[in-house]
Write an enzyme that holds these catalytic residues in place. Structure first.
Site, PDB file in Angstrom:
ATOM      1  N   GLN A  63       0.808  -1.214   0.000  1.00 42.11           N
ATOM      2  CA  GLN A  63       0.000   0.000   0.000  1.00 42.11           C
ATOM      3  C   GLN A  63       0.844   1.268   0.000  1.00 42.11           C
ATOM      4  O   GLN A  63       0.292   2.377  -0.085  1.00 42.11           O
ATOM      5  CB  GLN A  63      -0.933   0.010   1.207  1.00 42.11           C
ATOM      6  N   HIS A 362      -4.867  -0.447  11.709  1.00 38.89           N
ATOM      7  CA  HIS A 362      -4.442  -1.148  10.498  1.00 38.89           C
ATOM      8  C   HIS A 362      -5.326  -2.368  10.276  1.00 38.89           C
ATOM      9  O   HIS A 362      -5.851  -2.954  11.244  1.00 38.89           O
ATOM     10  CB  HIS A 362      -2.982  -1.594  10.677  1.00 38.89           C
TER      11      HIS A 362
END
Length: 438
Positions: A63, A362
């Protein structure tokens, strides 16, 4: 306020120098840093890359410098499903495509909220929560699924990553600034008695500008693409002119999106209750963002059962606590800073949530578990930080870390108890935007 006296400072210094170990600890910490000085390398004895149940998955994704873990984790689950069904385990989907539509849908939700809350002062707590949330790129599984249901998905080659999807700071800062300015304009229109049609016209104008901004930053999303790949048996496949929605309808027709439930473990809220977070309802007409709050053992049981069925599990967690990127270790005994300082900072999970010390920062994916006669030893974790960290991008997580720092798992209803299924399908309790439920 009580003033700290010279005598108290002298007492503090004398206490520090009474124990010679404090000087040793200080020299080590100053030389190599607090975390390195307190690193416990013995955790490697139990985090050894071997698992009793392990999914056959390909490589990891990355990411980069973005808060899109929720989209990466969701698309990881979908790509593992697609890979298993079509014998192509390294096939990947475009995170940039779904990120594009997230910016449009979230702006729409923001403008609607600003109109709805226009009669409240700017310093109202709910208004401030929405203003703080403007432009953000973080999110949740259910938000990602809302986007998949409405806009479909595309292969990564159909809308590849770009500088701005890999580094989202510039885009989200620009969107936040624009949306907050637009909020002032919408509030002014409401205060002046503008009609609903006038408000909708203004909102459409603002959304058109947001679409332009996101298109400049990410490129416009494809309306059609050719599905082309070679499977693990080297067989070639080509299907032309698929729309993103057609792709989902055809290749995920047996993937029951509505069978998934988010089990949360947030002991600062009552267990066996279904909660709704209106702030995160990102798609108008989409599914509400809900969590069924239960004791931690149910999260572990359901996650193990889903892994044994052959499917990955998304989980929300506080990844920056007791984690080392280099080794990929997630263990509550990894950094022993309390021993270094000679203090006790241990808090209950409920207290960490209540004070803001605990928070899900997360999303990652469980792709393996190691058990010994029903006792969970450790978990295999697929992260989205590239293959240079951990064990080729995979991390090892101890069960105590799971219990302390995991706040939710996404599992199918079949792995819940009958009572939990009933609760998950029932009415939900609305949470305030500032409620911390991990």
């Amino acid at each position: 306020m009580t003033v700290i006296s010279d005598q108290e400072i002298a007492d503090f210094s004398a206490d520090f120098n009474t124990n010679s170990k404090n000087q040793v600890a200080s020299r080590a910490a100053r030389r190599s840093g607090l975390l390195e000085a307190s690193f416990n390398d013995r955790v490697s004895e139990r985090l050894n890359h071997v698992f009793s149940t392990e999914l056959d998955v390909g490589g990891v994704t990355d990411q980069k410098h973005s808060g899109r873990c929720w989209e990466f984790a969701t698309l990881n689950v979908l790509r593992h499903y697609f890979g298993k069904q079509n014998k192509v385990k390294d096939f990947t989907f475009s995170q940039a495509y779904n990120f594009f539509w997230d910016k449009i849908e979230r702006a729409n939700a923001f403008y609607d909220a600003m109109i709805r809350l226009a009669d409240k002062p700017l310093n109202d707590r709910e208004v401030q929560s929405w203003l703080a949330f403007a432009g953000e790129d973080g999110g949740l599984w259910s938000m990602a699924i809302n986007l998949v249901k409405k806009y479909g998905v595309v292969p990564s080659y159909a809308m590849p990553e770009s500088f701005n999807s890999n580094n989202t700071t510039g885009l989200i800062d620009s969107l936040a600034r624009k949306e907050r300015k637009d909020a002032i304009a919408l509030r002014k229109l409401v205060s002046e008695g503008s009609s609903q049609d006038e408000l909708e016209k203004a909102k459409k104008h603002f959304l058109n500008e947001v679409y332009r901004m996101v298109s400049v930053a990410l490129g416009e999303p494809p309306k059609k693409f050719d599905l082309e790949y070679r499977d693990d048996d080297k067989k070639y496949h080509l299907e032309r002119d698929l729309t993103p929605r057609e792709f989902v309808q055809k290749y995920f027709k047996d993937f029951k999106f509505d069978d998934y439930v988010v089990l949360s473990n947030c002991p600062n809220h009552e267990f066996n209750k279904l909660y709704h977070m209106p702030l995160y309802d990102n798609v108008d007409g989409g599914d509400q963002i809900k969590f069924l709050n239960v004791p931690i053992e149910y999260l572990a049981q359901a996650a193990v059962a889903q892994l044994k069925s052959g499917d990955a599990v998304i989980f929300g967690n506080d990844v920056l606590k007791q984690m080392e990127r280099k080794t990929g270790y997630l263990d509550t005994e990894l950094y022993q800073t309390d021993k270094l300082f000679g203090v006790d900072t241990k808090m209950s999970k409920a207290d960490r949530l209540a004070t803001g010390e605990g928070f899900a920062t997360h999303d990652m994916t469980l792709v393996g578990v190691d058990e010994d006669h029903g006792h969970i030893r450790k978990w295999k974790v697929e992260n989205s930080w590239g293959d240079k960290y951990g064990h080729k991008g995979f991390y090892e997580m101890s069960q105590p870390w799971f219990e302390d720092y995991v706040y939710d798992v996404v599992v199918r209803k079949e792995f819940l108890t009958d009572e939990q299924v009933k609760l998950a399908e029932g009415p939900a309790i609305d949470l305030k935007p500032w409620d911390n439920i991990g």
